[in-house]
Scaffold this active site. Structure first.
Site, PDB file in Angstrom:
ATOM      1  CB  ILE A  91      -0.968   0.046   1.203  1.00 12.11           C
ATOM      2  CG1 ILE A  91      -0.213   0.134   2.538  1.00 12.11           C
ATOM      3  CG2 ILE A  91      -1.937  -1.104   1.195  1.00 12.11           C
ATOM      4  CD1 ILE A  91      -1.094   0.585   3.713  1.00 12.11           C
ATOM      5  CG  ASP A  92       3.914   1.352   2.750  1.00  9.45           C
ATOM      6  OD1 ASP A  92       2.785   1.573   3.217  1.00  9.45           O
ATOM      7  OD2 ASP A  92       4.772   0.655   3.332  1.00  9.45           O
TER       8      ASP A  92
ATOM      9  NE  ARG B  23     -12.639  15.839  19.929  1.00 10.26           N
ATOM     10  CZ  ARG B  23     -12.468  16.832  20.794  1.00 10.26           C
ATOM     11  NH1 ARG B  23     -11.300  17.465  20.841  1.00 10.26           N
ATOM     12  NH2 ARG B  23     -13.437  17.206  21.610  1.00 10.26           N
TER      13      ARG B  23
ATOM     14  CG  HIS C 294      -3.555  -2.649  10.400  1.00 10.61           C
ATOM     15  ND1 HIS C 294      -3.050  -1.999  11.497  1.00 10.61           N
ATOM     16  CD2 HIS C 294      -2.544  -3.398   9.905  1.00 10.61           C
ATOM     17  CE1 HIS C 294      -1.794  -2.347  11.675  1.00 10.61           C
ATOM     18  NE2 HIS C 294      -1.457  -3.197  10.726  1.00 10.61           N
TER      19      HIS C 294
END
Ligand code: F6P
Length: 364
Positions: A137-138, A277, A283
């Site tokens: 995913i990186d 916030r 994940h």
């Protein structure tokens, strides 16, 4: 011909699409396919399943990997003991090759990121025929324009950036969305651009708290009483370190990042008169069904890996070049991270639409 396939490292959407692509195209050549369980662990322990047409039916759209994976199993420095215990590293690569040969496996397709592909390269140098498929995913592998899994993670991250807008606006707050990506800021940068983030913090551009505060106050002066910060987990302050959340013994890269957003919130809240916030996506970015792009890419990569094996072009990794599937040597593919360049066109694009990078030196 009998081939083996394994998925190593962190899971991501699209792994099953590769497993299906490899298996279906190999079966059509009359080959047999063995799926090793839990990455290289299954090779060392001789655990596998036979993948037939039925085994890969219906998995194209499923996240995760039907084979299981491991981000600690390295045959060259094997640390796994019974029940997940960690032992002194031992070189079990001879055993891994012996197991593959005993099973009649003529070639192995290894699907994974830099760690998995580095091991694949070492197995190839040891004389075993291997091909690689790039996953993460990186999106941080330099030898391919894109890895599968990235687009699916981007979808999750962009939806999160979209969704925090209304609550940030309603409460006049600063919302910080923390993405994964390890040492590369691609997920934060692209979701920041795609979701209209106001301040994007990347590992490649160390931030200054005072510049983040200034960007928030500049927006307030322009009548925008909320701000969205998209922070990559690898973001760090100028002169500071990355935020490590845990150390995983035996993993090729034992550091796990996470939690930098809380640090940033604490730093800036003292200097602004609105509340912050934090949303840490974690994940969630690795789950769910792969996007159409990732299904397309993963299927092409799976078929491409089988083509490499058929042509005996071992020691290579499939890659995407433009919209064409090609290949490079594993030697070219591993050990070189692709990171965001602070003077790239993408950074200029983000600056042009008003985003900032928490560092006043990054200007158009
Ligand atoms: O490399 C993929 C990745 O999801 C990174 O973005 C993240 O830093 C890391 O893996 C998390 O690893 P783990 O699943 O071991 O927590």
């Amino acid at each position: 011909m009998k081939i083996g396939i394994l998925t190593g490292g962190g899971d991501c959407p699209g792994l099953n699409a590769v497993v299906r692509g490899v298996t279906k195209s190999a079966l059509r050549k009359g080959w047999e396919v063995l799926g090793f369980r839990d990455g290289y662990k299954g090779v060392v322990e001789g655990r596998f399943e036979i993948l037939d047409d039925r085994a890969v039916s219906g998995i194209l759209i499923r996240g995760g990997t039907i084979l299981g994976t491991s981000n600690t199993a390295n045959p060259f420095a094997y640390t796994l003991g019974p029940l997940g215990s960690v032992k002194e590293p031992r070189d079990l690569s001879d055993l891994a090759v012996k197991n593959l040969k005993k099973l009649g496996v003529g070639a192995l397709a290894a699907i994974g990121g830099d760690g998995t592909l580095t091991i694949a390269h070492k197995l190839h140098k040891k004389g075993f025929p291997v091909v690689g498929v790039p996953k993460t995913i990186d999106n941080d592998l330099s030898a391919t324009d894109v890895t599968f899994g990235f687009d699916s993670a981007l979808k999750v991250a962009t939806e999160a950036v979209d969704n925090v807008h209304t609550t940030a606006e309603s409460h006049h707050r600063v919302m910080i969305v923390e993405t994964m990506g390890r040492y590369a800021g691609w997920i934060a940068l692209r979701s920041g651009i795609a979701g209209g983030g106001d301040i994007i913090l990347l590992p490649e551009i160390p931030y200054r708290a005072r510049d983040i505060v200034k960007a928030i106050n500049d927006r307030r002066r322009r009548g925008k009483h909320f701000s969205i910060v998209v922070a990559s987990e690898g973001a760090r302050a100028e002169g500071g370190e990355m935020t490590v959340s845990r150390v995983v013994a035996g993993s090729p890269d034992p550091l796990r990042l996470g939690g930098v957003s809380y640090k940033i919130a604490g730093l800036i809240e003292k200097h602004i008169d609105v509340e912050c916030r934090v949303v840490v996506l974690g994940h969630l970015q690795r789950g769910g069904s792969p996007t159409p792009f990732d299904r397309w890419l993963a299927t092409g990569f799976g078929v491409g890996a089988v083509e490499l094996i058929a042509k005996k072009r071992f020691g290579r990794m499939v890659c995407l070049n433009g919209y064409t599937c090609r290949s490079v040597t594993l030697a070219q593919a591993v050990g070189k991270l692709r990171r965001v360049s602070p003077d790239s066109q993408e950074i200029r694009t983000a600056l042009s639409v008003g985003a900032t990078f928490g560092n006043s030196e990054i200007v158009k």
